[in-house]
Design an enzyme around this catalytic site. Structure first.
Site, mmCIF file in Angstrom:
data_model
loop_
_atom_site.group_PDB
_atom_site.id
_atom_site.type_symbol
_atom_site.label_atom_id
_atom_site.label_comp_id
_atom_site.label_asym_id
_atom_site.label_seq_id
_atom_site.Cartn_x
_atom_site.Cartn_y
_atom_site.Cartn_z
ATOM 1 N N SER A 1 20.999 -29.538 12.809
ATOM 2 C CA SER A 1 19.995 -29.226 11.788
ATOM 3 C C SER A 1 18.595 -29.199 12.393
ATOM 4 O O SER A 1 17.635 -28.864 11.696
ATOM 5 C CB SER A 1 20.061 -30.262 10.659
ATOM 6 O OG SER A 1 19.762 -31.543 11.174
ATOM 7 N N GLY B 1 25.343 -26.004 15.821
ATOM 8 C CA GLY B 1 25.747 -27.169 15.025
ATOM 9 C C GLY B 1 24.746 -28.300 14.975
ATOM 10 O O GLY B 1 25.133 -29.464 15.042
ATOM 11 N N CYS C 1 25.026 -60.680 26.309
ATOM 12 C CA CYS C 1 24.926 -60.419 27.742
ATOM 13 C C CYS C 1 25.569 -61.529 28.565
ATOM 14 O O CYS C 1 25.230 -62.701 28.402
ATOM 15 C CB CYS C 1 23.456 -60.289 28.110
ATOM 16 S SG CYS C 1 23.179 -60.069 29.857
ATOM 17 N N HIS D 1 20.389 -37.973 23.406
ATOM 18 C CA HIS D 1 20.321 -39.228 22.658
ATOM 19 C C HIS D 1 21.220 -40.287 23.268
ATOM 20 O O HIS D 1 21.706 -41.169 22.565
ATOM 21 C CB HIS D 1 20.668 -38.980 21.181
ATOM 22 C CG HIS D 1 19.653 -38.131 20.476
ATOM 23 N ND1 HIS D 1 19.891 -37.446 19.315
ATOM 24 C CD2 HIS D 1 18.361 -37.853 20.803
ATOM 25 C CE1 HIS D 1 18.786 -36.779 18.957
ATOM 26 N NE2 HIS D 1 17.860 -37.010 19.849
HETATM 27 P P1 OAD Z 1 23.069 -33.011 11.553
HETATM 28 O O1 OAD Z 1 24.132 -33.649 10.715
HETATM 29 O O2 OAD Z 1 21.665 -33.237 11.170
HETATM 30 O O3 OAD Z 1 23.294 -31.424 11.599
HETATM 31 C C1 OAD Z 1 24.561 -30.892 11.834
HETATM 32 C C2 OAD Z 1 24.511 -29.397 11.511
HETATM 33 O O4 OAD Z 1 25.744 -28.832 11.861
HETATM 34 C C3 OAD Z 1 24.263 -29.096 10.044
HETATM 35 O O5 OAD Z 1 23.330 -28.057 9.943
HETATM 36 C C4 OAD Z 1 25.632 -28.624 9.535
HETATM 37 O O6 OAD Z 1 25.522 -27.627 8.552
HETATM 38 C C5 OAD Z 1 26.217 -28.036 10.797
HETATM 39 N N1 OAD Z 1 27.691 -28.089 10.845
HETATM 40 C C6 OAD Z 1 28.539 -29.067 10.494
HETATM 41 N N2 OAD Z 1 29.823 -28.739 10.755
HETATM 42 C C7 OAD Z 1 29.776 -27.487 11.295
HETATM 43 C C8 OAD Z 1 30.769 -26.572 11.775
HETATM 44 N N3 OAD Z 1 32.062 -26.867 11.782
HETATM 45 N N4 OAD Z 1 30.333 -25.380 12.256
HETATM 46 C C9 OAD Z 1 29.034 -25.043 12.286
HETATM 47 N N5 OAD Z 1 28.062 -25.869 11.853
HETATM 48 C C10 OAD Z 1 28.424 -27.073 11.363
HETATM 49 O O7 OAD Z 1 23.370 -33.448 13.069
HETATM 50 P P2 OAD Z 1 22.416 -33.306 14.330
HETATM 51 O O8 OAD Z 1 21.493 -32.167 14.175
HETATM 52 O O9 OAD Z 1 23.280 -33.377 15.511
HETATM 53 O O10 OAD Z 1 21.372 -39.338 16.326
HETATM 54 O O11 OAD Z 1 21.575 -34.658 14.228
HETATM 55 C C11 OAD Z 1 20.615 -34.980 15.213
HETATM 56 C C12 OAD Z 1 20.565 -36.473 15.446
HETATM 57 O O12 OAD Z 1 20.338 -37.127 14.207
HETATM 58 C C13 OAD Z 1 21.864 -37.024 15.984
HETATM 59 O O13 OAD Z 1 21.899 -36.998 17.385
HETATM 60 C C14 OAD Z 1 21.934 -38.428 15.428
HETATM 61 C C15 OAD Z 1 21.130 -38.325 14.139
HETATM 62 O O14 OAD Z 1 20.236 -39.370 13.906
HETATM 63 C C16 OAD Z 1 22.110 -40.302 16.987
HETATM 64 O O15 OAD Z 1 21.841 -40.485 18.102
HETATM 65 C C17 OAD Z 1 23.122 -41.133 16.392
#
Ligand code: OAD
Length: 317
Positions: free
Chosen positions: A254, A252, A165, A133
């Site tokens: 979803s 980590g 810019c 991303h």
């Molecule tokens: P999410 O917030 O959707 O998912 C994070 C996951 O990590 C969840 O399932 C939490 O339960 C888990 N989690 C949190 N803390 C943890 C820990 N300490 N140990 C283990 N698990 C933990 O985030 P992403 O899946 O990264 O886009 O989201 C995907 C994209 O959606 C991101 O890249 C973002 C957003 O729109 C951007 O570019 C800004």
């Protein structure tokens, strides 16, 4: 696809890591939360829950990262960007674990969805890293396509203003309008970033127009919803990794955002898959789910592997 119950236990995961030579590690915001950085979708603590409390002119907090909304009103993104732009040299035990895989010659690629650039601080080599991303590391003018290093606009972002810019500004001062940026017609390209259940049927790229002669707005090269992922993502996955990978470890995330959510089902069925996170996912079927704090899980894996995970947050064992 049909899955045999081939691996189940923590020790199965340990054996797989021991035997594998080409591991894909796919990461999300959960690997940075132990540094106090919120993830996106955790119910009470995620960024989207926090944004709901703010008086932003959007229905869905995810629209902060929608390219359509950014085009309509960039101030919504920049009112949030000042708080999510991070400059740190700290990293978590989970980042250290990925680095350890690299040191052991086992890391094929770390596909990260994170935009925090912490992988670099942890020593993950650029050639081993795909920032699916994008990141704040560079920024591009929405009007003329001029690219700058991200830190050239950090001060403006931090002050909450909308960066403009310099190249457009110079062209305007010299009386020549800046080159209008060419846009591709993507249609429903699979590589476009979208929520898993997004429908692009009435989407139209053609209605985006820029007002010349105003200097263009600089947008950090984060992949917004509706934008293409960097080419390196699919090039590396299809051209380099697909036939090499011998283990996938997802940590980590979803897995709510495509096309990253499609990586695991895309890989050959014989490749074992391990999921490490606080919450289980039901839409992707992993061989082994190791549920809990990822820093704790990776520390335990290292203990059983007999590897030293050298990090101040990990107690000696
Ligand atoms: P999410 O917030 O959707 O998912 C994070 C996951 O990590 C969840 O399932 C939490 O339960 C888990 N989690 C949190 N803390 C943890 C820990 N300490 N140990 C283990 N698990 C933990 O985030 P992403 O899946 O990264 O886009 O989201 C995907 C994209 O959606 C991101 O890249 C973002 C957003 O729109 C951007 O570019 C800004």
């Amino acid at each position: 696809r049909v899955k045999l119950l081939r691996y189940n236990t923590v020790d199965d995961a340990v054996n797989l890591i021991e035997e594998s030579r080409n591991i894909i590690v796919l990461t999300g915001a959960g690997i940075s939360t132990s540094l106090g950085i919120p993830d996106f979708r955790s119910k009470n603590t995620g960024l989207y829950a926090m944004l709901k409390e703010l008086d932003l002119d959007i229905e869905d907090p995810q629209d902060v990262f929608s390219i359509e909304k950014f085009t309509e009103n960039p101030s919504i993104f920049f009112s949030v960007a000042k708080d999510i732009l991070l400059e740190t040299d700290r990293f978590t035990p989970t980042h250290a674990f990925i680095h350890l895989l690299q040191q052991k010659g086992k890391l094929l690629t770390n596909y990260t969805q994170n935009i925090d650039n912490i992988e670099a601080a942890a020593g993950i080599l650029p050639e081993k890293l795909i920032q699916c991303h994008g990141s704040f590391a560079t920024a591009t003018c929405r009007k003329c396509g001029h690219k700058v290093p991200g830190d050239a606009i950090y001060a403006e972002i931090k002050s909450g203003s909308i960066p403009r810019c310099k190249q457009c500004t110079r062209s305007l001062q010299s009386g020549r309008p800046a080159l209008k940026r060419k846009r591709s017609k993507n249609g429903q390209d699979k590589n476009r970033r979208r929520n898993n259940d997004d429908d692009f049927s009435d989407d139209d790229d053609d209605d985006e127009q820029y007002d010349i002669p105003e200097a263009g707005i600089m947008k950090p090269d984060i992949t917004f919803f509706g934008e293409q992922l960097p080419d390196a993502f699919s090039n590396r996955l299809t051209g380099h990794d697909k036939n090499k990978v011998d283990l996938v470890i997802v940590i980590g995330t979803s897995l709510k955002v495509a096309p990253v959510s499609e990586v695991v089902p895309y890989l050959p069925a014989h490749v074992p898959q391990v999921y490490i996170s606080m919450d289980p996912v039901s839409h992707v079927n992993f061989d082994i789910d190791l549920l809990g704090q990822c820093d704790v899980v990776v520390a335990e894996l290292c203990r059983r592997l007999g590897w030293k995970l050298d990090h101040p947050m990990v107690k000696d064992h």
